[in-house]
Design a protein around this motif. Structure first.
Motif, mmCIF file in Angstrom:
data_model
loop_
_atom_site.group_PDB
_atom_site.id
_atom_site.type_symbol
_atom_site.label_atom_id
_atom_site.label_comp_id
_atom_site.label_asym_id
_atom_site.label_seq_id
_atom_site.Cartn_x
_atom_site.Cartn_y
_atom_site.Cartn_z
ATOM 1 N N GLN A 133 -1.990 -17.403 4.369
ATOM 2 C CA GLN A 133 -2.406 -16.039 4.080
ATOM 3 C C GLN A 133 -2.636 -15.291 5.396
ATOM 4 O OE1 GLN A 133 -5.563 -15.446 1.042
ATOM 5 N NE2 GLN A 133 -5.659 -17.665 0.961
ATOM 6 N N GLU A 134 -2.455 -13.988 5.350
ATOM 7 C CA GLU A 134 -2.855 -13.111 6.431
ATOM 8 C C GLU A 134 -3.169 -11.744 5.844
ATOM 9 O OE1 GLU A 134 0.296 -13.034 9.263
ATOM 10 O OE2 GLU A 134 1.745 -12.082 7.929
ATOM 11 N N ARG A 135 -3.902 -10.911 6.601
ATOM 12 C CA ARG A 135 -4.349 -9.636 6.050
ATOM 13 C C ARG A 135 -3.855 -8.451 6.870
ATOM 14 N NH1 ARG A 135 -9.394 -7.610 8.275
ATOM 15 N NH2 ARG A 135 -9.863 -6.676 6.243
ATOM 16 N N LEU A 136 -3.539 -7.374 6.153
ATOM 17 C CA LEU A 136 -3.174 -6.103 6.737
ATOM 18 C C LEU A 136 -4.376 -5.181 6.544
ATOM 19 C CD1 LEU A 136 -0.489 -7.561 5.737
ATOM 20 C CD2 LEU A 136 0.531 -5.280 5.712
ATOM 21 N N ALA A 137 -5.149 -4.946 7.590
ATOM 22 C CA ALA A 137 -6.357 -4.129 7.498
ATOM 23 C C ALA A 137 -5.970 -2.657 7.341
ATOM 24 C CB ALA A 137 -7.223 -4.333 8.729
ATOM 25 N N ILE A 138 -6.406 -2.039 6.237
ATOM 26 C CA ILE A 138 -6.068 -0.655 5.943
ATOM 27 C C ILE A 138 -7.236 0.283 6.272
ATOM 28 C CG2 ILE A 138 -5.313 0.949 4.131
ATOM 29 C CD1 ILE A 138 -3.258 -1.230 4.923
ATOM 30 N N GLY A 139 -8.459 -0.189 6.080
ATOM 31 C CA GLY A 139 -9.627 0.625 6.380
ATOM 32 C C GLY A 139 -10.050 1.546 5.258
ATOM 33 N N GLN A 140 -9.384 1.460 4.124
ATOM 34 C CA GLN A 140 -9.737 2.220 2.926
ATOM 35 C C GLN A 140 -9.530 1.319 1.718
ATOM 36 O OE1 GLN A 140 -6.846 5.317 4.007
ATOM 37 N NE2 GLN A 140 -8.481 6.822 3.818
ATOM 38 N N ARG A 141 -10.223 1.636 0.627
ATOM 39 C CA ARG A 141 -10.109 0.843 -0.602
ATOM 40 C C ARG A 141 -8.685 0.931 -1.146
ATOM 41 N NH1 ARG A 141 -14.553 -0.211 -3.871
ATOM 42 N NH2 ARG A 141 -13.488 0.659 -5.698
ATOM 43 N N VAL A 142 -8.049 -0.215 -1.282
ATOM 44 C CA VAL A 142 -6.667 -0.257 -1.769
ATOM 45 C C VAL A 142 -6.681 -0.543 -3.269
ATOM 46 C CG1 VAL A 142 -4.437 -1.395 -1.591
ATOM 47 C CG2 VAL A 142 -5.820 -1.036 0.474
ATOM 48 N N ARG A 143 -6.159 0.407 -4.042
ATOM 49 C CA ARG A 143 -6.173 0.256 -5.503
ATOM 50 C C ARG A 143 -4.902 -0.407 -6.031
ATOM 51 N NH1 ARG A 143 -9.376 -0.617 -9.448
ATOM 52 N NH2 ARG A 143 -10.785 1.045 -8.767
ATOM 53 N N ASP A 144 -3.743 -0.074 -5.484
ATOM 54 C CA ASP A 144 -2.496 -0.641 -6.012
ATOM 55 C C ASP A 144 -1.526 -0.879 -4.866
ATOM 56 O OD1 ASP A 144 -0.790 -1.650 -7.908
ATOM 57 O OD2 ASP A 144 -0.196 0.288 -8.753
ATOM 58 N N VAL A 145 -0.693 -1.898 -5.026
ATOM 59 C CA VAL A 145 0.365 -2.242 -4.070
ATOM 60 C C VAL A 145 1.644 -2.490 -4.863
ATOM 61 C CG1 VAL A 145 1.101 -3.785 -2.217
ATOM 62 C CG2 VAL A 145 -1.342 -3.368 -2.578
ATOM 63 N N ARG A 146 2.732 -1.869 -4.458
ATOM 64 C CA ARG A 146 4.016 -2.044 -5.145
ATOM 65 C C ARG A 146 5.154 -2.048 -4.132
ATOM 66 N NH1 ARG A 146 3.302 -2.024 -11.087
ATOM 67 N NH2 ARG A 146 1.047 -1.695 -11.206
ATOM 68 N N GLN A 147 6.261 -2.681 -4.509
ATOM 69 C CA GLN A 147 7.492 -2.532 -3.738
ATOM 70 C C GLN A 147 8.310 -1.427 -4.371
ATOM 71 O OE1 GLN A 147 9.827 -5.964 -2.266
ATOM 72 N NE2 GLN A 147 11.620 -4.976 -3.165
ATOM 73 N N GLY A 148 8.724 -0.456 -3.560
ATOM 74 C CA GLY A 148 9.509 0.653 -4.073
ATOM 75 C C GLY A 148 10.977 0.313 -4.192
ATOM 76 N N PRO A 149 11.759 1.175 -4.823
ATOM 77 C CA PRO A 149 13.198 0.937 -4.972
ATOM 78 C C PRO A 149 13.942 0.922 -3.648
ATOM 79 C CG PRO A 149 12.587 3.130 -5.765
ATOM 80 C CD PRO A 149 11.315 2.400 -5.513
ATOM 81 N N ASP A 150 13.322 1.445 -2.568
ATOM 82 C CA ASP A 150 13.945 1.408 -1.243
ATOM 83 C C ASP A 150 13.625 0.123 -0.493
ATOM 84 O OD1 ASP A 150 11.267 1.779 -0.719
ATOM 85 O OD2 ASP A 150 11.506 3.667 0.373
ATOM 86 N N GLY A 151 12.907 -0.827 -1.137
ATOM 87 C CA GLY A 151 12.575 -2.097 -0.503
ATOM 88 C C GLY A 151 11.337 -2.055 0.361
ATOM 89 N N HIS A 152 10.701 -0.900 0.505
ATOM 90 C CA HIS A 152 9.463 -0.798 1.267
ATOM 91 C C HIS A 152 8.262 -1.169 0.396
ATOM 92 C CE1 HIS A 152 10.610 0.837 5.152
ATOM 93 N NE2 HIS A 152 11.402 1.712 4.570
ATOM 94 N N LEU A 153 7.202 -1.659 1.027
ATOM 95 C CA LEU A 153 5.919 -1.834 0.372
ATOM 96 C C LEU A 153 5.148 -0.527 0.428
ATOM 97 C CD1 LEU A 153 4.709 -5.310 1.684
ATOM 98 C CD2 LEU A 153 5.176 -4.724 -0.710
ATOM 99 N N TYR A 154 4.528 -0.164 -0.698
ATOM 100 C CA TYR A 154 3.698 1.018 -0.792
ATOM 101 C C TYR A 154 2.316 0.625 -1.298
ATOM 102 C CZ TYR A 154 7.882 3.886 -0.236
ATOM 103 O OH TYR A 154 9.019 4.474 0.266
ATOM 104 N N LEU A 155 1.314 1.366 -0.837
ATOM 105 C CA LEU A 155 -0.042 1.169 -1.346
ATOM 106 C C LEU A 155 -0.654 2.532 -1.600
ATOM 107 C CD1 LEU A 155 -2.464 1.797 1.030
ATOM 108 C CD2 LEU A 155 -1.234 -0.133 2.064
#
Length: 381
Positions: free
Chosen positions: A344-366
């Motif tokens: 495991q590893e973490r990507l620190a965002i600094g804000q409350r993350v409600r949802d994470v999805r992969q978009g149709p362009d192959g990018h990760l979105y939050l």
């Protein structure tokens, strides 16, 4: 032919639970080589997101509104026929999913809490999106029994390859909250209640064929798995496995490999503690119950869940990405081909993350859980 397809799909999910004792996991080390790029903001406490066939993005607001991203701006989507939303506490307009078979006049599915503070439930609705508005909204399913309070509605949606729909339901709330003369959390072990379970429904909201517990006396026919506390993320990986993240109390957030017909133990099996007494709830391992793949202590407040197949981070392919509300991060969970957790590893965002999805362009979105919720894209640094 459909029965054969459904049976094969269910058979692939009926996996024997692991027997190795699980050790709780703390916050993992930082991930490197990435950055979060703001795309748009302006949604009041967003909860779920789903892409339309034309590439545009729909986002729900917990307050009861729906929003469409075109370019870099969100616009409100008029909705005709939406039931009154019980937007209080953890309740509101929650997850959203687009029917995978539709290209035009897309059927859009949403979960929301309806009712009053004294009698409420998680509800599934379906509407038709014509490109500008969501109309012909109708109620497909309502969780029973009713509960009181403003906690633990769930609720994530996930379409399966046979167009059946998985819908997660919370256990109904923390002590001293009661349902039917028992603690609400004990409903997760009651197959006569939808609370604390994952349901498998047809795309019209009926019990799906060949549900694994349907033949058990006293079991509601919609139940696919049970013993869950409050699932906040659900995704299917490339091998067809179903993964879910759920909240535990005072520690014990979980990543589970969802297996049809299995009991995930809550509240008999848990790494968490009671909010009022700080006493452990249940035991970390109970014979005959399915253990989680990860138990996070302390709790990150696990939220939306994505499975990555994109090309922008080749080293991340085949990993799960779990949002964190309390931890304000996204956790990458590397898996082997057998579905075992490697690192495991973490990507620190600094804000409350409600949802994470992969978009149709192959990018990760939050998307962040704020009064002015922000959509971000994860890109290489």
């Amino acid at each position: 032919m459909l029965r054969t397809t459904v049976a094969a799909c269910l058979a692939s999910l009926l996996i024997a639970p692991a027997s190795a004792a699980l050790q709780p996991s703390d916050a993992p080390p930082a991930a490197k080589g990435w950055r979060a790029v703001p795309i748009a903001d302006g949604v009041n406490h967003p909860w779920g997101m789903a892409w339309l066939p034309d590439g545009r993005l729909l986002v729900t607001s917990k307050s009861g509104t729906l929003h469409l991203l075109s370019g870099k701006k969100f616009s409100a989507v008029p909705m005709e026929g939406l039931p009154s939303v019980f937007a209080s506490g953890q309740g509101g307009l929650l997850d959203i999913a687009v029917h995978p078979a539709d290209k035009r006049n897309v059927r859009v599915y949403m979960t929301l809490s309806t009712g009053t503070a004294n009698a409420n439930r998680t509800t599934l609705v379906q509407g038709i999106f014509d490109g500008k508005k969501l109309h012909s909204i109708k109620t497909l399913f309502q969780v029973q029994p009713d509960k009181s309070g403003t906690e633990h509605f769930g609720s994530r949606l996930l379409f399966m390859p046979d167009n059946t729909l998985l819908m997660s339901i919370g256990d109904g709330g923390n002590p001293p909250r009661q349902i039917g003369g028992m603690l609400a959390r004990d409903q997760a072990q009651n197959l006569g209640s939808h609370q604390g379970s994952i349901l498998r429904l047809t795309d019209t909201g009926k019990p799906a064929a060949a549900n694994p517990l349907a033949a058990r006396p006293g079991a509601l026919p919609e139940i696919f798995s049970y013993g869950h506390r409050n699932i906040q993320g659900m995704v299917r990986d490339a091998a067809g496995r179903i993964w879910a993240t759920e909240h535990g109390p005072r520690g014990g957030d979980e990543l589970n490999l969802v297996q049809g017909g299995q009991n995930y133990g809550w509240p008999l099996q848990s790494f968490g503690a009671d909010y009022r007494t700080a006493e452990p709830i249940g035991k970390p391992e109970v014979p005959g119950m399915t253990a989680p793949k990860i138990a996070w202590v302390p709790s990150p407040g696990a939220s939306g869940l994505a499975y990555y197949t994109g090309s922008h981070f080749p080293q991340w392919r085949g990993s799960l990405f779990s949002g964190g509300l309390a931890s304000m991060d996204v956790r990458r969970i590397a898996l082997d081909k057998g579905g075992n957790v490697l690192t495991q590893e973490r990507l620190a965002i600094g804000q409350r993350v409600r949802d994470v999805r992969q978009g149709p362009d192959g990018h990760l979105y939050l998307i962040t859980d704020e009064a002015n919720g922000r959509l971000m894209r994860i890109v290489p640094e």
